[in-house]
Enzyme design. Structure first.
Site, PDB file in Angstrom:
ATOM      1  CB  SER A 108      16.896   4.066   0.564  1.00 36.14           C
ATOM      2  OG  SER A 108      17.132   3.798  -0.803  1.00 36.14           O
ATOM      3  CE1 TYR A 111      11.692   3.856  -1.080  1.00 32.73           C
ATOM      4  CE2 TYR A 111      13.857   4.301  -2.000  1.00 32.73           C
ATOM      5  CZ  TYR A 111      13.032   3.550  -1.181  1.00 32.73           C
ATOM      6  OH  TYR A 111      13.561   2.508  -0.458  1.00 32.73           O
TER       7      TYR A 111
HETATM    8  P1  NAP Z   1       8.229  -4.467   1.077  1.00 28.62           P
HETATM    9  O1  NAP Z   1       8.445  -5.936   0.899  1.00 28.62           O
HETATM   10  O2  NAP Z   1       7.493  -3.705   0.051  1.00 28.62           O
HETATM   11  O3  NAP Z   1       7.656  -4.172   2.530  1.00 28.62           O
HETATM   12  C1  NAP Z   1       7.272  -2.877   2.913  1.00 28.62           C
HETATM   13  C2  NAP Z   1       6.490  -2.977   4.191  1.00 28.62           C
HETATM   14  O4  NAP Z   1       5.960  -1.685   4.525  1.00 28.62           O
HETATM   15  C3  NAP Z   1       5.300  -3.924   4.065  1.00 28.62           C
HETATM   16  O5  NAP Z   1       5.105  -4.584   5.274  1.00 28.62           O
HETATM   17  C4  NAP Z   1       4.174  -2.948   3.807  1.00 28.62           C
HETATM   18  O6  NAP Z   1       2.901  -3.440   4.092  1.00 28.62           O
HETATM   19  C5  NAP Z   1       4.576  -1.848   4.756  1.00 28.62           C
HETATM   20  N1  NAP Z   1       3.797  -0.636   4.502  1.00 28.62           N
HETATM   21  C6  NAP Z   1       3.801   0.136   3.408  1.00 28.62           C
HETATM   22  N2  NAP Z   1       2.896   1.120   3.526  1.00 28.62           N
HETATM   23  C7  NAP Z   1       2.302   0.964   4.737  1.00 28.62           C
HETATM   24  C8  NAP Z   1       1.280   1.660   5.437  1.00 28.62           C
HETATM   25  N3  NAP Z   1       0.660   2.716   4.919  1.00 28.62           N
HETATM   26  N4  NAP Z   1       0.927   1.215   6.665  1.00 28.62           N
HETATM   27  C9  NAP Z   1       1.524   0.129   7.197  1.00 28.62           C
HETATM   28  N5  NAP Z   1       2.500  -0.580   6.579  1.00 28.62           N
HETATM   29  C10 NAP Z   1       2.879  -0.158   5.358  1.00 28.62           C
HETATM   30  O7  NAP Z   1       9.623  -3.734   1.178  1.00 28.62           O
HETATM   31  P2  NAP Z   1      11.061  -4.177   1.720  1.00 28.62           P
HETATM   32  O8  NAP Z   1      11.929  -4.346   0.534  1.00 28.62           O
HETATM   33  O9  NAP Z   1      11.016  -5.229   2.756  1.00 28.62           O
HETATM   34  O10 NAP Z   1      11.465  -2.780   2.356  1.00 28.62           O
HETATM   35  C11 NAP Z   1      11.388  -2.462   3.712  1.00 28.62           C
HETATM   36  C12 NAP Z   1      12.010  -1.091   3.907  1.00 28.62           C
HETATM   37  O11 NAP Z   1      13.334  -1.091   3.386  1.00 28.62           O
HETATM   38  C13 NAP Z   1      11.267   0.020   3.160  1.00 28.62           C
HETATM   39  O12 NAP Z   1      11.282   1.202   3.934  1.00 28.62           O
HETATM   40  C14 NAP Z   1      12.103   0.205   1.900  1.00 28.62           C
HETATM   41  O13 NAP Z   1      11.981   1.510   1.372  1.00 28.62           O
HETATM   42  C15 NAP Z   1      13.487  -0.047   2.454  1.00 28.62           C
HETATM   43  N6  NAP Z   1      14.459  -0.442   1.426  1.00 28.62           N
HETATM   44  C16 NAP Z   1      14.331  -1.595   0.728  1.00 28.62           C
HETATM   45  C17 NAP Z   1      15.301  -1.926  -0.231  1.00 28.62           C
HETATM   46  C18 NAP Z   1      15.243  -3.189  -1.054  1.00 28.62           C
HETATM   47  O14 NAP Z   1      16.098  -3.375  -1.913  1.00 28.62           O
HETATM   48  N7  NAP Z   1      14.305  -4.087  -0.836  1.00 28.62           N
HETATM   49  C19 NAP Z   1      16.365  -1.073  -0.453  1.00 28.62           C
HETATM   50  C20 NAP Z   1      16.456   0.103   0.285  1.00 28.62           C
HETATM   51  C21 NAP Z   1      15.506   0.401   1.227  1.00 28.62           C
HETATM   52  P3  NAP Z   1       1.961  -4.052   2.913  1.00 28.62           P
HETATM   53  O15 NAP Z   1       2.473  -5.428   2.667  1.00 28.62           O
HETATM   54  O16 NAP Z   1       0.609  -4.011   3.513  1.00 28.62           O
HETATM   55  O17 NAP Z   1       2.110  -3.148   1.730  1.00 28.62           O
END
Ligand code: NAP
Length: 253
Positions: free
Chosen positions: A145, A158
């Site tokens: 991140s 986080y």
């Molecule tokens: P998201 O839409 O919230 O997706 C997160 C994923 O992680 C979902 O599939 C979620 O499943 C899964 N997850 C969370 N807790 C879990 C658990 N205990 N067991 C199994 N699966 C779990 O987030 P995203 O934006 O696509 O982000 C993906 C990654 O990129 C994350 O690590 C996030 O921190 C990182 N990131 C995102 C951004 C951004 O701007 N979007 C920026 C920097 C970093 P559920 O649907 O069941 O909750």
């Protein structure tokens, strides 16, 4: 240079949290590049399965809660049972909790550290052991991140978890490079996913964020696919312990 070095035909990739967002985009991108994908999700990846099936890609749907490390052996066993090997791991699953640092609870600390860094480390360890048993080498890609680099506000666990993930990416890379295992990370900037829906809906915050991004737009899940396929491929064989920002220039400001 041959484009063949980017080809992932016949590879097996484990992708965590791929029912939506960045994980779904990377799972589909890896499949398009030739991988069979093992999707590790706690929620049913209904949309991802539909997209994989429509494109004729191989997808194994495993239902695991990654807040519990005891499930990790099951992931490797099921992957080996179906595909006989593993070549790539993408540690994408992640959560965030928002609260003032003065009021932040131990629960919100532990929950986030658990999924974002502890499980990512121990799943990487299990996959690395399998890479070594296969004598194949392999690729591990951690989704870090901007808060691997910056402090953030109201998200202390986080920031801690993603800073730890970037640190341990280097630590694992150092120990496992001799086994032809490349451990690297991708640090997404502000991306359009469920995770950031509330932020984008807040007009003031949205305008402030956009004003600071040199590319003047939010990132799209597809923006992360090329870097992911690259790090998963032979084109990245001599890249170890590095974190690539995919952020429209946010960190360059
Ligand atoms: P998201 O839409 O919230 O997706 C997160 C994923 O992680 C979902 O599939 C979620 O499943 C899964 N997850 C969370 N807790 C879990 C658990 N205990 N067991 C199994 N699966 C779990 O987030 P995203 O934006 O696509 O982000 C993906 C990654 O990129 C994350 O690590 C996030 O921190 C990182 N990131 C995102 C951004 C951004 O701007 N979007 C920026 C920097 C970093 P559920 O649907 O069941 O909750």
């Amino acid at each position: 240079m041959s484009l063949e070095m980017f080809n992932l035909d016949g590879k097996v990739a484990i992708v965590t949290g791929c029912n939506t967002g960045l994980g779904q985009a990377m799972a589909l991108g890896l499949a398009e590049a030739g991988c069979s994908v093992v999707g590790v999700n706690r929620s049913a990846p209904t949309e991802t399965v539909a997209k994989m099936n429509a494109a004729g890609y191989n997808f194994l749907d495993l239902r695991v809660d990654l807040s519990d490390q005891s499930e990790i052996p099951k992931i490797i066993q099921r992957c080996l049972l179906v595909y006989k090997k593993v070549d790539i791991l993408v540690n994408n699953a992640g959560i965030i909790r928002r609260e003032d640092a003065l009021d932040f609870s131990e629960q919100d600390w532990d929950d986030v550290m658990n999924v974002n860094s502890k499980t990512a480390f121990f799943l990487s360890q299990a996959v690395a052991k399998q890479f070594i048993a296969q004598n194949s080498g392999g690729k591990i890609i951690n989704i870090a991140s901007m808060l691997s680099f910056q402090g953030g506000i109201r998200v202390p666990s986080y920031t801690a978890s993603k800073s730890a993930l970037m640190g341990v990416t280097k630590a694992m890379a150092n120990e496992w490079a001799k086994h032809n295992i490349n451990v690297n990370a991708i640090a997404p900037g502000y991306m359009e996913t469920n995770n950031t829906e509330a932020l984008r809906a807040d007009q003031q915050r949205n305008a402030a964020i956009l004003e600071r991004i040199p590319a003047q737009r939010w990132g799209k899940p597809d923006d992360i696919v090329g870097p992911c396929v690259f790090l998963a491929s032979n084109a990245a064989n001599y890249i170890n312990g590095y974190t690539i920002a995919v952020d429209g220039g946010w960190l360059a400001r």
